[in-house]
Design an enzyme around this catalytic site. Structure first.
Site, mmCIF file in Angstrom:
data_model
loop_
_atom_site.group_PDB
_atom_site.id
_atom_site.type_symbol
_atom_site.label_atom_id
_atom_site.label_comp_id
_atom_site.label_asym_id
_atom_site.label_seq_id
_atom_site.Cartn_x
_atom_site.Cartn_y
_atom_site.Cartn_z
ATOM 1 N N THR A 34 0.849 -1.201 0.000
ATOM 2 C CA THR A 34 0.000 0.000 0.000
ATOM 3 C C THR A 34 0.879 1.244 0.000
ATOM 4 O O THR A 34 0.621 2.210 -0.731
ATOM 5 C CB THR A 34 -0.946 0.001 1.222
ATOM 6 O OG1 THR A 34 -1.513 -1.309 1.370
ATOM 7 C CG2 THR A 34 -2.061 1.009 1.053
ATOM 8 N N ASP A 84 1.745 5.034 6.613
ATOM 9 C CA ASP A 84 2.104 3.616 6.557
ATOM 10 C C ASP A 84 0.835 2.764 6.489
ATOM 11 O O ASP A 84 -0.262 3.212 6.835
ATOM 12 C CB ASP A 84 2.929 3.244 7.793
ATOM 13 C CG ASP A 84 3.704 1.945 7.613
ATOM 14 O OD1 ASP A 84 3.573 1.299 6.545
ATOM 15 O OD2 ASP A 84 4.443 1.557 8.533
ATOM 16 N N GLY A 99 3.980 -7.365 8.786
ATOM 17 C CA GLY A 99 3.865 -8.406 7.757
ATOM 18 C C GLY A 99 5.004 -8.315 6.750
ATOM 19 O O GLY A 99 5.463 -9.321 6.218
ATOM 20 N N GLU A 106 9.578 0.926 11.422
ATOM 21 C CA GLU A 106 8.267 1.594 11.316
ATOM 22 C C GLU A 106 7.891 2.240 12.646
ATOM 23 O O GLU A 106 7.412 3.373 12.691
ATOM 24 C CB GLU A 106 7.200 0.579 10.894
ATOM 25 C CG GLU A 106 7.388 0.116 9.457
ATOM 26 C CD GLU A 106 6.458 -1.004 9.033
ATOM 27 O OE1 GLU A 106 6.332 -1.221 7.824
ATOM 28 O OE2 GLU A 106 5.862 -1.661 9.899
HETATM 29 C C1 5RP Z 1 5.331 -3.894 6.875
HETATM 30 C C2 5RP Z 1 3.989 -3.500 7.380
HETATM 31 C C3 5RP Z 1 2.959 -3.151 6.370
HETATM 32 O O1 5RP Z 1 2.469 -1.884 6.634
HETATM 33 C C4 5RP Z 1 1.854 -4.157 6.446
HETATM 34 O O2 5RP Z 1 2.397 -5.463 6.325
HETATM 35 C C5 5RP Z 1 0.802 -3.926 5.366
HETATM 36 O O3 5RP Z 1 1.363 -4.211 4.129
HETATM 37 P P1 5RP Z 1 0.539 -4.145 2.775
HETATM 38 O O4 5RP Z 1 0.266 -2.702 2.514
HETATM 39 O O5 5RP Z 1 1.449 -4.771 1.766
HETATM 40 O O6 5RP Z 1 -0.720 -4.940 2.967
HETATM 41 O O7 5RP Z 1 3.733 -3.431 8.548
HETATM 42 O O8 5RP Z 1 6.182 -4.303 7.901
#
Ligand code: 5RP
Length: 226
Positions: A34, A84, A99, A106
């Site tokens: 995202t 984020d 994830g 972060e």
């Molecule tokens: C990475 C994160 C991401 O913000 C989270 O995994 C969401 O990812 P995506 O936008 O690909 O669904 O915390 O460490």
């Protein structure tokens, strides 16, 4: 509105986040698919900002490839906004993140920002955190003991692997992913797990929760304020 795919919803919220970027300032940038949409959108206004503080090697590379200057977090005092994604977000703005394995940086960039704007598609909005496997970054020598501590709480912890070996984070540490927990009090949970020796970062973001969530839905972008 025609039904949008998850990818299109991510594009929508990535573009919507531009409105929170303060002209003339440095923006905090998260990690994930995202956020990649946000970074692509940010390139269209790159002349209006000083640059970014990034939360991962992957985001840094994408920002730089698009001509956006990346600052070291230590060279910047405070950021107006951090943008984020999340793996889960509840109705109070608490999140599960990590994830993409970038949770530690972060949390660091979120902590130096006045406002956290979460961008997510509506599949991420939950009543109670815990369905998504909770990432926890750990010092390698403590991994198995921490996994047993989660088991004692009723969870199942697994070491995150990459090509059959433990995944090594940008910070040189391991990750465990924990399932089977219902995190009904995120602040208390984060406080508790933070105290376990060897835990670098727990992927519950309660102290660094979102103030705003731009949620991509079938009806367009909804703005949730916490
Ligand atoms: C990475 C994160 C991401 O913000 C989270 O995994 C969401 O990812 P995506 O936008 O690909 O669904 O915390 O460490």
């Amino acid at each position: 509105m025609a039904t949008l795919s998850q990818d299109e919803l991510k594009t929508l919220v990535g573009q919507a986040a531009l409105k929170y970027v303060v002209p003339g300032e440095i923006v905090g940038v998260g990690t994930g698919s995202t956020v990649n949409k946000f970074i692509d959108a940010l390139a269209s206004i790159k002349d209006q900002i000083k640059g970014a503080v990034s939360s991962s090697v992957a985001s840094t590379e994408r920002l730089q490839a698009l001509g956006i200057r990346v600052f070291d977090a230590n060279d910047v005092a405070e950021l107006a906004v951090y943008i984020d994604g999340a793996d889960e977000i509840d109705h109070q703005g608490h999140m599960i993140k990590g994830g993409g394995a970038a949770l530690t940086r972060e949390k660091i960039v979120a902590a130096q920002s006045r406002q956290f704007v979460c961008i997510a598609d509506e599949s991420k909005l939950v009543k109670t955190l815990g369905t998504y496997p909770l990432p926890v970054e750990v010092i390698p020598m403590a991994a198995h003991r921490i996994m047993r501590q989660f088991a004692a709480m009723g969870g199942q912890a697994n070491l995150r692997l990459r090509y059959d070996s433990p995944l090594v984070t940008d910070n040189g540490q391991y990750l465990v992913d924990v399932t089977g927990l219902q995190i009904s009090d995120p602040l208390a949970f984060e406080t508790q797990v933070n105290q376990w020796p060897g835990v670098v970062t727990v992927g519950v973001f309660a102290f660094q929760k979102a103030q705003i969530c731009l949620l991509g839905t079938a009806d367009g972008v909804k703005t949730l304020k916490f």
